[in-house]
Design an enzyme around this catalytic site. Structure first.
Site, PDB file in Angstrom:
ATOM      1  N   ASP A 230      13.797   6.311   0.276  1.00  0.00           N
ATOM      2  CA  ASP A 230      14.899   5.368   0.013  1.00  0.00           C
ATOM      3  C   ASP A 230      15.402   5.463  -1.419  1.00  0.00           C
ATOM      4  O   ASP A 230      16.592   5.301  -1.689  1.00  0.00           O
ATOM      5  CB  ASP A 230      14.440   3.914   0.262  1.00  0.00           C
TER       6      ASP A 230
ATOM      7  N   HIS B 229      15.750  16.509  37.010  1.00  0.00           N
ATOM      8  CA  HIS B 229      16.535  15.509  37.738  1.00  0.00           C
ATOM      9  C   HIS B 229      15.599  14.618  38.542  1.00  0.00           C
ATOM     10  O   HIS B 229      14.677  15.145  39.166  1.00  0.00           O
ATOM     11  CB  HIS B 229      17.511  16.208  38.686  1.00  0.00           C
TER      12      HIS B 229
ATOM     13  N   GLY C 156      24.040  -5.241  11.093  1.00  0.00           N
ATOM     14  CA  GLY C 156      23.567  -3.857  11.015  1.00  0.00           C
ATOM     15  C   GLY C 156      22.323  -3.701  11.879  1.00  0.00           C
ATOM     16  O   GLY C 156      22.084  -4.498  12.806  1.00  0.00           O
TER      17      GLY C 156
ATOM     18  N   CYS D 201       7.677   0.270   6.250  1.00  0.00           N
ATOM     19  CA  CYS D 201       7.816   0.723   7.638  1.00  0.00           C
ATOM     20  C   CYS D 201       6.650   0.271   8.520  1.00  0.00           C
ATOM     21  O   CYS D 201       6.851  -0.360   9.556  1.00  0.00           O
ATOM     22  CB  CYS D 201       7.960   2.237   7.656  1.00  0.00           C
TER      23      CYS D 201
HETATM   24  P1  NAD Z   1      22.540  -2.117   7.264  1.00  0.00           P
HETATM   25  O1  NAD Z   1      23.255  -1.500   6.130  1.00  0.00           O
HETATM   26  O2  NAD Z   1      22.199  -1.323   8.470  1.00  0.00           O
HETATM   27  O3  NAD Z   1      23.383  -3.360   7.799  1.00  0.00           O
HETATM   28  C1  NAD Z   1      23.822  -4.389   6.974  1.00  0.00           C
HETATM   29  C2  NAD Z   1      25.041  -5.003   7.626  1.00  0.00           C
HETATM   30  O4  NAD Z   1      25.382  -6.181   6.928  1.00  0.00           O
HETATM   31  C3  NAD Z   1      26.259  -4.092   7.578  1.00  0.00           C
HETATM   32  O5  NAD Z   1      26.812  -4.048   8.856  1.00  0.00           O
HETATM   33  C4  NAD Z   1      27.177  -4.775   6.566  1.00  0.00           C
HETATM   34  O6  NAD Z   1      28.521  -4.548   6.837  1.00  0.00           O
HETATM   35  C5  NAD Z   1      26.792  -6.226   6.722  1.00  0.00           C
HETATM   36  N1  NAD Z   1      26.990  -7.090   5.559  1.00  0.00           N
HETATM   37  C6  NAD Z   1      26.760  -6.780   4.258  1.00  0.00           C
HETATM   38  N2  NAD Z   1      26.972  -7.856   3.492  1.00  0.00           N
HETATM   39  C7  NAD Z   1      27.344  -8.877   4.314  1.00  0.00           C
HETATM   40  C8  NAD Z   1      27.667 -10.232   4.125  1.00  0.00           C
HETATM   41  N3  NAD Z   1      27.629 -10.789   2.924  1.00  0.00           N
HETATM   42  N4  NAD Z   1      27.980 -10.980   5.214  1.00  0.00           N
HETATM   43  C9  NAD Z   1      27.990 -10.426   6.448  1.00  0.00           C
HETATM   44  N5  NAD Z   1      27.680  -9.140   6.678  1.00  0.00           N
HETATM   45  C10 NAD Z   1      27.351  -8.380   5.631  1.00  0.00           C
HETATM   46  O7  NAD Z   1      21.266  -2.805   6.624  1.00  0.00           O
HETATM   47  P2  NAD Z   1      20.012  -3.516   7.301  1.00  0.00           P
HETATM   48  O8  NAD Z   1      20.252  -3.763   8.733  1.00  0.00           O
HETATM   49  O9  NAD Z   1      19.678  -4.664   6.415  1.00  0.00           O
HETATM   50  O10 NAD Z   1      18.904  -2.400   7.161  1.00  0.00           O
HETATM   51  C11 NAD Z   1      18.487  -1.988   5.858  1.00  0.00           C
HETATM   52  C12 NAD Z   1      18.102  -0.537   5.858  1.00  0.00           C
HETATM   53  O11 NAD Z   1      16.956  -0.314   6.648  1.00  0.00           O
HETATM   54  C13 NAD Z   1      19.184   0.363   6.377  1.00  0.00           C
HETATM   55  O12 NAD Z   1      19.239   1.516   5.565  1.00  0.00           O
HETATM   56  C14 NAD Z   1      18.719   0.709   7.752  1.00  0.00           C
HETATM   57  O13 NAD Z   1      19.193   1.982   8.173  1.00  0.00           O
HETATM   58  C15 NAD Z   1      17.213   0.691   7.584  1.00  0.00           C
HETATM   59  N6  NAD Z   1      16.624   0.333   8.861  1.00  0.00           N
HETATM   60  C16 NAD Z   1      16.532   1.281   9.813  1.00  0.00           C
HETATM   61  C17 NAD Z   1      16.028   0.946  11.043  1.00  0.00           C
HETATM   62  C18 NAD Z   1      15.945   1.981  12.097  1.00  0.00           C
HETATM   63  O14 NAD Z   1      16.001   3.155  11.794  1.00  0.00           O
HETATM   64  N7  NAD Z   1      15.837   1.588  13.351  1.00  0.00           N
HETATM   65  C19 NAD Z   1      15.625  -0.344  11.313  1.00  0.00           C
HETATM   66  C20 NAD Z   1      15.742  -1.278  10.337  1.00  0.00           C
HETATM   67  C21 NAD Z   1      16.254  -0.919   9.110  1.00  0.00           C
END
Ligand code: NAD
Length: 468
Positions: free
Chosen positions: A310, A442, A181, A44
């Site tokens: 995690d 407001h 994602g 993080c």
């Molecule tokens: P995620 O699970 O949020 O998103 C991964 C995305 O990739 C999903 O939409 C999935 O459907 C897609 N996907 C999976 N395999 C694929 C493929 N082969 N081809 C195309 N699309 C595919 O994971 P992330 O974005 O890598 O993040 C990892 C973790 O870190 C998550 O748990 C996320 O919540 C966390 N994270 C949180 C924050 C935040 O809170 N702002 C920021 C970054 C990461």
């Protein structure tokens, strides 16, 4: 004989691990905190939440400047070394702060890779040799690692994970992001603002599939306006290293022709690190995916060993980890506490931001819950209009019978900050009328929460709703 002894050993110094270690120390325990990285803070602070937010801040300044009404700025010029230095200085400030906090609490920090040697000891491989630490209580906070797509050329430095993308070695002309994602879209937001031509490939039929479609729509619309190409229901089946770039082959109903990209970011999720700590030596159960099952007090199947963050299950979010870390430390200290958070909010720090807490509308429908939803469009929010960002919306999900708020979703500027109010309301078991009756300042974006509540209550005057 062990080299060192502790009341509590914490493996992993991310937000979960350092919170656990500091809380245990504050409760009078002798604590050893172990991390393989040279600095505290885990993914993080070092290569995740914090550096990404630093870059997103700069991205926001660039796009806001370009859209400021009545003022023309020159074309922004990126000074990459200065930008990297600043981002690194932000991270350093926080990680140094953690080192100070550890010292103030007399928490011993070991820099090395920890593996269980027995139910009451870990072996730590450090740069200058191996140390054994025996402990009364163990807290596993070893986090997660990026998921890789098999068969991709990972020895090619143009193929990046989130750490590589945050390193900002250059700004590629053409960037392919695999995974729509949170990480994929936050990085797409950064690189688009910095001048890359970005393509995002997502294999589901929606970006951020865990969020409701109406929340994702304003983001998708803005990305389209910014000429970010989004390919849904699409996969990259092949990625080849060529001299002129990484050539991607796509598969899906609307898959384009294969094409070369200057850089490719893989952001398809993270996997827990449960299989990398020799948990079997301690008798700690790890499931096939690498998660360590825990009870409501974060205890593994071995009663004196806890797992948090995690590695103990979804959602993989820093704020869940730190909450669990403190809880585990309190249980170790004999407090009668358990995990009872009503909700763990999620935020995508994209532009616009998307946040949600509690049940989503999709999940409520799937679970057959008897709900009512109230949506306040930001087009009717004075403050949203003054900042030129009226595309947002604020949605409340209400239990029809009890009138309690059981979920919320927000898309728009600052949605990540705004959701906290609904989190508190849910923790306090508020009815939707409580939010409607709380006088909000407001003009603010926070008013949209009260106005959504007024819609649910039938008392809204800021928009006209025909009588039912
Ligand atoms: P995620 O699970 O949020 O998103 C991964 C995305 O990739 C999903 O939409 C999935 O459907 C897609 N996907 C999976 N395999 C694929 C493929 N082969 N081809 C195309 N699309 C595919 O994971 P992330 O974005 O890598 O993040 C990892 C973790 O870190 C998550 O748990 C996320 O919540 C966390 N994270 C949180 C924050 C935040 O809170 N702002 C920021 C970054 C990461």
């Amino acid at each position: 004989m062990s080299d060192l002894q502790a009341d509590v050993v914490v493996i992993g110094a991310g937000p979960g691990g350092y919170s656990a270690a500091f809380r245990a120390a504050d409760l009078g325990k002798k604590v050893i905190l172990i991390d393989r990285s040279a600095t505290l803070g885990g993914v993080c602070l070092n290569v995740g939440c914090i550096p990404s937010k630093a870059l997103l801040h700069v991205a926001k300044v660039i796009s806001e400047a370009a859209e400021t009404p009545g003022v023309r700025f020159g074309t922004p010029e990126l000074d990459l070394p200065a930008l990297r230095d600043w981002k690194n200085s932000v991270v350093a400030k926080l990680t140094k702060g953690l080192t100070t906090l550890a010292k103030q609490r007399k928490v011993t920090v070991l820099n090395g890779q920890a593996q269980f040697a027995s139910p009451n000891s870990v072996r730590v491989e450090m740069a200058d040799g191996t140390t054994t630490v025996s402990f009364e209580h163990g807290i596993i906070a070893a986090g997660s690692s990026v998921t890789r797509i098999p068969g991709f050329p990972y020895d090619d430095p143009r193929l990046m994970d989130s750490t590589g993308a945050l390193a900002l070695d250059d700004v590629p002309c053409k960037l392919l992001v695999i995974g729509g994602g949170i990480i994929g879209l936050e990085m797409a937001t950064v690189y688009q603002a910095f001048g890359s031509q970005v393509t995002v490939v997502e294999w589901m039929d929606q970006l951020i599939p865990g969020a409701d479609a109406d929340l994702v729509k304003p983001l998708a619309t803005r990305l389209a306006k910014q000429k970010v190409r989004v390919l849904l229901k699409t996969k990259v089946t092949r990625l080849e290293s060529l001299s002129n770039g990484l050539r991607a082959t796509f598969e899906g109903p609307e898959a384009p022709e294969a094409a070369a990209y200057d850089r490719v970011l893989v952001a398809v999720g993270r996997r827990p690190n449960g299989l990398a700590i020799n948990a079997e030596a301690a008798g700690v159960k790890v499931d096939d995916r690498g998660f360590i099952p825990v009870d409501g007090q974060m205890r593994t199947n071995v009663p004196h060993i806890f797992a948090i963050g995690d590695i103990s299950g979804e959602p993989m979010l820093a704020h869940k980890a730190s909450h669990e870390g403190k809880l585990a430390a309190e249980v170790v200290a004999g407090h009668k506490v358990s995990f009872q958070a009503r909700t763990i909010p999620s935020v995508a720090y994209t532009d616009p931001e998307i946040s949600w807490a509690g049940v989503t509308e999709n999940a409520a429908k799937k679970q057959g819950l008897d709900i009512e939803k109230a949506i306040f469009p930001w087009a009717a929010c004075g403050r949203a209009i003054t900042i030129g960002r009226d595309e947002g919306l604020t949605k409340l999900i209400i239990d029809k019978k009890t009138r309690r708020i059981i979920g919320a979703g927000i898309v728009g500027a600052g949605a990540g900050e705004l959701i906290a109010e609904v989190v508190v309301a849910m923790e306090l078991d508020a009815e939707v009328g409580d939010l409607a009756l709380a006088i909000h300042p407001h003009p603010t974006l926070s008013e949209t929460i009260a106005l959504a509540a007024e819609i649910a209550e039938g008392s809204i005057t800021d928009i006209y709703l025909p009588k039912k």
